[in-house]
Design a protein around this motif. Structure first.
Motif, PDB file in Angstrom:
ATOM      1  N   SER A  16       0.823  -1.208   0.000  1.00 63.12           N
ATOM      2  CA  SER A  16       0.000   0.000   0.000  1.00 63.12           C
ATOM      3  C   SER A  16       0.861   1.264   0.000  1.00 63.12           C
ATOM      4  N   ILE A  17       1.911   1.265   0.784  1.00 63.34           N
ATOM      5  CA  ILE A  17       2.772   2.444   0.902  1.00 63.34           C
ATOM      6  C   ILE A  17       3.626   2.648  -0.344  1.00 63.34           C
ATOM      7  N   TYR A  18       4.197   1.558  -0.868  1.00 65.11           N
ATOM      8  CA  TYR A  18       5.201   1.671  -1.926  1.00 65.11           C
ATOM      9  C   TYR A  18       4.719   1.259  -3.313  1.00 65.11           C
ATOM     10  N   GLU A  19       3.405   1.089  -3.523  1.00 58.50           N
ATOM     11  CA  GLU A  19       2.905   0.567  -4.793  1.00 58.50           C
ATOM     12  C   GLU A  19       3.327   1.390  -6.013  1.00 58.50           C
ATOM     13  N   SER A  20       3.501   2.665  -5.876  1.00 63.42           N
ATOM     14  CA  SER A  20       3.884   3.491  -7.034  1.00 63.42           C
ATOM     15  C   SER A  20       5.335   3.983  -6.946  1.00 63.42           C
ATOM     16  N   ASP A  21       6.097   3.445  -6.022  1.00 66.08           N
ATOM     17  CA  ASP A  21       7.489   3.862  -5.826  1.00 66.08           C
ATOM     18  C   ASP A  21       8.409   2.880  -6.554  1.00 66.08           C
ATOM     19  N   ASP A  22       9.049   3.324  -7.640  1.00 64.75           N
ATOM     20  CA  ASP A  22       9.905   2.419  -8.407  1.00 64.75           C
ATOM     21  C   ASP A  22      11.224   2.104  -7.703  1.00 64.75           C
ATOM     22  N   SER A  23      11.459   2.685  -6.545  1.00 63.60           N
ATOM     23  CA  SER A  23      12.648   2.361  -5.758  1.00 63.60           C
ATOM     24  C   SER A  23      12.446   1.111  -4.910  1.00 63.60           C
ATOM     25  N   PHE A  24      11.202   0.685  -4.746  1.00 64.14           N
ATOM     26  CA  PHE A  24      10.851  -0.450  -3.897  1.00 64.14           C
ATOM     27  C   PHE A  24      10.598  -1.689  -4.748  1.00 64.14           C
ATOM     28  N   THR A  25      11.175  -2.821  -4.322  1.00 69.93           N
ATOM     29  CA  THR A  25      10.971  -4.086  -5.017  1.00 69.93           C
ATOM     30  C   THR A  25      10.743  -5.190  -4.002  1.00 69.93           C
ATOM     31  N   GLN A  26       9.703  -5.986  -4.224  1.00 73.86           N
ATOM     32  CA  GLN A  26       9.513  -7.188  -3.411  1.00 73.86           C
ATOM     33  C   GLN A  26      10.230  -8.314  -4.131  1.00 73.86           C
ATOM     34  N   LEU A  27      11.258  -8.879  -3.485  1.00 79.91           N
ATOM     35  CA  LEU A  27      12.072  -9.925  -4.086  1.00 79.91           C
ATOM     36  C   LEU A  27      11.478 -11.311  -3.868  1.00 79.91           C
ATOM     37  N   ALA A  33      13.670  -4.955  -1.345  1.00 76.75           N
ATOM     38  CA  ALA A  33      14.814  -4.084  -1.603  1.00 76.75           C
ATOM     39  C   ALA A  33      14.310  -2.666  -1.818  1.00 76.75           C
ATOM     40  N   TYR A  34      15.106  -1.709  -1.373  1.00 79.92           N
ATOM     41  CA  TYR A  34      14.758  -0.302  -1.571  1.00 79.92           C
ATOM     42  C   TYR A  34      16.011   0.448  -2.000  1.00 79.92           C
ATOM     43  N   ARG A  35      15.906   1.153  -3.126  1.00 78.35           N
ATOM     44  CA  ARG A  35      17.020   1.968  -3.624  1.00 78.35           C
ATOM     45  C   ARG A  35      16.917   3.361  -3.029  1.00 78.35           C
ATOM     46  N   VAL A  36      18.008   3.831  -2.461  1.00 78.65           N
ATOM     47  CA  VAL A  36      18.089   5.174  -1.894  1.00 78.65           C
ATOM     48  C   VAL A  36      18.940   6.011  -2.850  1.00 78.65           C
ATOM     49  N   GLY A  37      18.383   7.084  -3.360  1.00 77.04           N
ATOM     50  CA  GLY A  37      19.091   7.937  -4.309  1.00 77.04           C
ATOM     51  C   GLY A  37      18.615   7.686  -5.726  1.00 77.04           C
ATOM     52  N   GLU A  38      19.168   8.459  -6.655  1.00 73.58           N
ATOM     53  CA  GLU A  38      18.769   8.360  -8.055  1.00 73.58           C
ATOM     54  C   GLU A  38      19.372   7.121  -8.701  1.00 73.58           C
ATOM     55  N   LYS A  39      18.586   6.420  -9.481  1.00 74.85           N
ATOM     56  CA  LYS A  39      19.025   5.211 -10.157  1.00 74.85           C
ATOM     57  C   LYS A  39      20.250   5.514 -11.025  1.00 74.85           C
ATOM     58  N   GLY A  40      21.288   4.708 -10.858  1.00 73.96           N
ATOM     59  CA  GLY A  40      22.506   4.874 -11.636  1.00 73.96           C
ATOM     60  C   GLY A  40      23.497   5.877 -11.076  1.00 73.96           C
ATOM     61  N   HIS A  41      23.092   6.668 -10.110  1.00 72.47           N
ATOM     62  CA  HIS A  41      23.998   7.649  -9.505  1.00 72.47           C
ATOM     63  C   HIS A  41      24.992   6.912  -8.608  1.00 72.47           C
ATOM     64  N   SER A  44      24.059   6.438  -4.977  1.00 73.66           N
ATOM     65  CA  SER A  44      22.833   5.737  -4.603  1.00 73.66           C
ATOM     66  C   SER A  44      23.207   4.333  -4.132  1.00 73.66           C
ATOM     67  N   PHE A  45      22.328   3.710  -3.364  1.00 75.95           N
ATOM     68  CA  PHE A  45      22.598   2.350  -2.898  1.00 75.95           C
ATOM     69  C   PHE A  45      21.289   1.607  -2.695  1.00 75.95           C
ATOM     70  N   MET A  46      21.405   0.291  -2.614  1.00 76.07           N
ATOM     71  CA  MET A  46      20.254  -0.584  -2.430  1.00 76.07           C
ATOM     72  C   MET A  46      20.381  -1.254  -1.070  1.00 76.07           C
ATOM     73  N   ILE A  47      19.324  -1.176  -0.281  1.00 71.56           N
ATOM     74  CA  ILE A  47      19.294  -1.893   0.989  1.00 71.56           C
ATOM     75  C   ILE A  47      18.261  -3.011   0.857  1.00 71.56           C
ATOM     76  N   GLU A  48      18.641  -4.187   1.308  1.00 69.57           N
ATOM     77  CA  GLU A  48      17.746  -5.328   1.276  1.00 69.57           C
ATOM     78  C   GLU A  48      17.322  -5.661   2.703  1.00 69.57           C
ATOM     79  N   VAL A  49      16.043  -5.960   2.854  1.00 67.82           N
ATOM     80  CA  VAL A  49      15.471  -6.328   4.147  1.00 67.82           C
ATOM     81  C   VAL A  49      14.837  -7.702   3.977  1.00 67.82           C
ATOM     82  N   GLU A  50      15.188  -8.615   4.869  1.00 68.68           N
ATOM     83  CA  GLU A  50      14.615  -9.959   4.805  1.00 68.68           C
ATOM     84  C   GLU A  50      14.237 -10.386   6.212  1.00 68.68           C
ATOM     85  N   TRP A  51      13.070 -10.949   6.349  1.00 69.12           N
ATOM     86  CA  TRP A  51      12.679 -11.430   7.669  1.00 69.12           C
ATOM     87  C   TRP A  51      12.525 -12.941   7.650  1.00 69.12           C
TER      88      TRP A  51
END
Length: 73
Positions: A16-27, A33-41, A44-51
């Motif tokens: 619901s929160i991230y449905e239109s955010d292209d920085s968020f990916t359900q793996l 995974a969530y990209r912080v910063g502009e893609k390709g910059h 920028s970096f990707m943080i992965e969260v796993e439970w």
């Protein structure tokens, strides 16, 4: 509420929160995974969260080991 029910609720909230955010990916059902910063910059970096099965009673695992981060300075 069981951990499994809490995890399903968490997935719904994240969607619901991230449905239109292209920085968020359900793996996977328990990995995101969530990209912080502009893609390709280079700053920028990707943080992965796993439970695990014990989430939310146990802390999720956070990782910066994504291949995306290989160019990070």
């Amino acid at each position: 509420m069981t951990n499994e029910e809490a995890q399903e609720e968490e997935r719904e909230v994240l969607a619901s929160i991230y449905e239109s955010d292209d920085s968020f990916t359900q793996l996977s059902p328990t990995s995101f995974a969530y990209r912080v910063g502009e893609k390709g910059h280079p700053q920028s970096f990707m943080i992965e969260v796993e439970w695990g099965g014990g989430y939310p009673d146990e802390m999720p695992r956070l990782s910066l080991n994504s291949f995306y981060n290989k160019n990070m300075y």
